[in-house]
Design an enzyme around this catalytic site. Structure first.
Site, PDB file in Angstrom:
ATOM      1  N   HIS A 152       0.856  -1.188   0.000  1.00  0.00           N
ATOM      2  CA  HIS A 152       0.000   0.000   0.000  1.00  0.00           C
ATOM      3  C   HIS A 152       0.891   1.237   0.000  1.00  0.00           C
ATOM      4  CE1 HIS A 152       1.035   0.116   4.252  1.00  0.00           C
ATOM      5  NE2 HIS A 152       0.502  -1.077   4.428  1.00  0.00           N
ATOM      6  N   HIS A 156       3.981   1.318   2.213  1.00  0.00           N
ATOM      7  CA  HIS A 156       5.152   0.613   1.676  1.00  0.00           C
ATOM      8  C   HIS A 156       5.861   1.453   0.613  1.00  0.00           C
ATOM      9  CE1 HIS A 156       2.760  -3.028   3.017  1.00  0.00           C
ATOM     10  NE2 HIS A 156       3.929  -3.251   3.580  1.00  0.00           N
ATOM     11  N   LYS A 188       5.397   2.883  11.885  1.00  0.00           N
ATOM     12  CA  LYS A 188       4.125   2.369  12.390  1.00  0.00           C
ATOM     13  C   LYS A 188       4.365   1.159  13.282  1.00  0.00           C
ATOM     14  CE  LYS A 188       1.311  -0.439  10.295  1.00  0.00           C
ATOM     15  NZ  LYS A 188       0.961  -1.417  11.374  1.00  0.00           N
ATOM     16  N   GLN A 241       9.014  -2.992  16.459  1.00  0.00           N
ATOM     17  CA  GLN A 241       9.793  -3.763  15.493  1.00  0.00           C
ATOM     18  C   GLN A 241      11.002  -2.980  15.005  1.00  0.00           C
ATOM     19  OE1 GLN A 241       8.068  -6.242  12.097  1.00  0.00           O
ATOM     20  NE2 GLN A 241       8.632  -4.376  11.022  1.00  0.00           N
ATOM     21  N   SER A 265      -2.060   0.072   6.739  1.00  0.00           N
ATOM     22  CA  SER A 265      -1.711  -1.288   7.137  1.00  0.00           C
ATOM     23  C   SER A 265      -2.379  -2.259   6.185  1.00  0.00           C
ATOM     24  CB  SER A 265      -2.174  -1.577   8.569  1.00  0.00           C
ATOM     25  OG  SER A 265      -2.041  -2.956   8.877  1.00  0.00           O
ATOM     26  N   SER A 266      -1.693  -3.358   5.878  1.00  0.00           N
ATOM     27  CA  SER A 266      -2.301  -4.380   5.032  1.00  0.00           C
ATOM     28  C   SER A 266      -3.547  -4.955   5.682  1.00  0.00           C
ATOM     29  CB  SER A 266      -1.284  -5.496   4.761  1.00  0.00           C
ATOM     30  OG  SER A 266      -0.145  -4.983   4.097  1.00  0.00           O
ATOM     31  N   ARG A 267      -3.577  -4.961   7.005  1.00  0.00           N
ATOM     32  CA  ARG A 267      -4.728  -5.527   7.716  1.00  0.00           C
ATOM     33  C   ARG A 267      -5.950  -4.609   7.684  1.00  0.00           C
ATOM     34  NH1 ARG A 267      -0.376  -7.880  10.640  1.00  0.00           N
ATOM     35  NH2 ARG A 267      -0.621 -10.135  10.826  1.00  0.00           N
TER      36      ARG A 267
END
Length: 281
Positions: A35, A38, A150, A154, A186-188
């Site tokens: 998205h 990225h 985000k 991590q 977010s991909s989610r």
């Protein structure tokens, strides 16, 4: 044209050829379902390097048995088209057996910033992240790698990994990309219904309110309790955590230091995370 390779040998051969020409190489690790967030990482990589490599690999080792590995969105053809349009030079799209061949028995565990927060709810997550990221760094030998803010914990874990193992690359954190209402890309997000999407867009506003309160001298415990309640009242089903942490180490936040307010909350079948800065100034 974006070169597409599926093997470590082909990846290494191309990157080493570029480096033999004196070219600087950047890596953007992803799990696909790309998205605009990225794409912003790719742009940051292209601003800093002569060549950009993007890996697309849904890493099974960072999913618990109860999580959404099988349902995680996969759209390789669309992703490759997006890489082409973004000017990415190489896509590394290995299969699971290429990354974790039969008999694979090694895991990387990073302490420090991995403690608490996500680890309290996903105990094996950062071991899985550190292992695959470590492998990608060794496989691609980049000069730098770009990660989004985000996934802030991590990012801190990856920085610690590189620091502690003396890996010869720079880790670049890229700011979170949000939609017009402030929701972090977010991909989610693709899992959210229209009604859930409206609820999700309240999350960033709640974090900004909490960070502003802390910057203004509000009590931390009271502010975090209020933020948790705000998330639930917005319509989220559960809150895994709302916490203030120091920016670099993710140790408990101390007043007059730079920090982050971080949150993880569940909405229907979707778990969302986000964070905002606490400014010391």
């Amino acid at each position: 044209m974006t070169i597409v390779v599926e093997t470590i040998a082909a990846l290494r051969a191309q990157v080493r050829a570029w480096r033999a020409e004196g070219l600087k190489v950047a890596l953007v690790p992803t799990m696909g379902a790309l998205h605009d967030g990225h794409v912003s990482l790719m742009r940051a990589a292209l601003e800093r390097a002569d060549r950009c490599v993007v890996s697309i690999f849904v890493n099974p080792r960072q999913f618990a048995p109860t999580e959404d590995l099988d349902k995680y969105p996969r759209q390789l053809a669309l992703d490759l088209d997006r890489l082409e349009k973004a000017g990415v030079h190489l896509a590394f799209t290995p299969g699971v057996e290429e990354v974790y061949p039969q008999g694979f028995a090694t895991s990387i565990s990073v302490g420090g910033p991995s403690a608490g927060l996500e680890t309290d709810f996903r105990p094996a997550f950062f071991d899985g992240v550190a292992t695959v990221v470590g492998k990608l760094f060794i496989q691609s030998e980049p000069d730098l790698a770009v990660f989004g803010e985000k996934d802030y914990q991590q990012l801190c874990v990856v920085k610690k990994l590189v620091q502690d193992l003396n890996l010869p690359l720079e880790i670049v954190g890229s700011p979170t990309i949000r939609d017009s209402e402030g929701l972090a890309m977010s991909s989610r997000n693709a899992y959210l219904s229209a009604q859930e999407l409206e609820i999700a867009r309240q999350l960033n506003k709640i974090l900004l309110k909490a960070a502003s309160a802390l910057e203004g001298g509000a009590d931390e415990a009271v502010t975090m309790t209020a933020a948790r309640q705000d998330v639930l009242e917005a319509g989220f089903d559960t809150v895994d955590y709302v916490a203030a942490r120091q920016s670099e180490t993710l140790a408990p936040w101390q007043r007059d230091t730079d920090g982050r307010v971080l949150v993880a909350a569940r909405l229907g079948k979707t778990r969302l995370i986000d964070n905002v800065e606490i400014s010391a100034s």
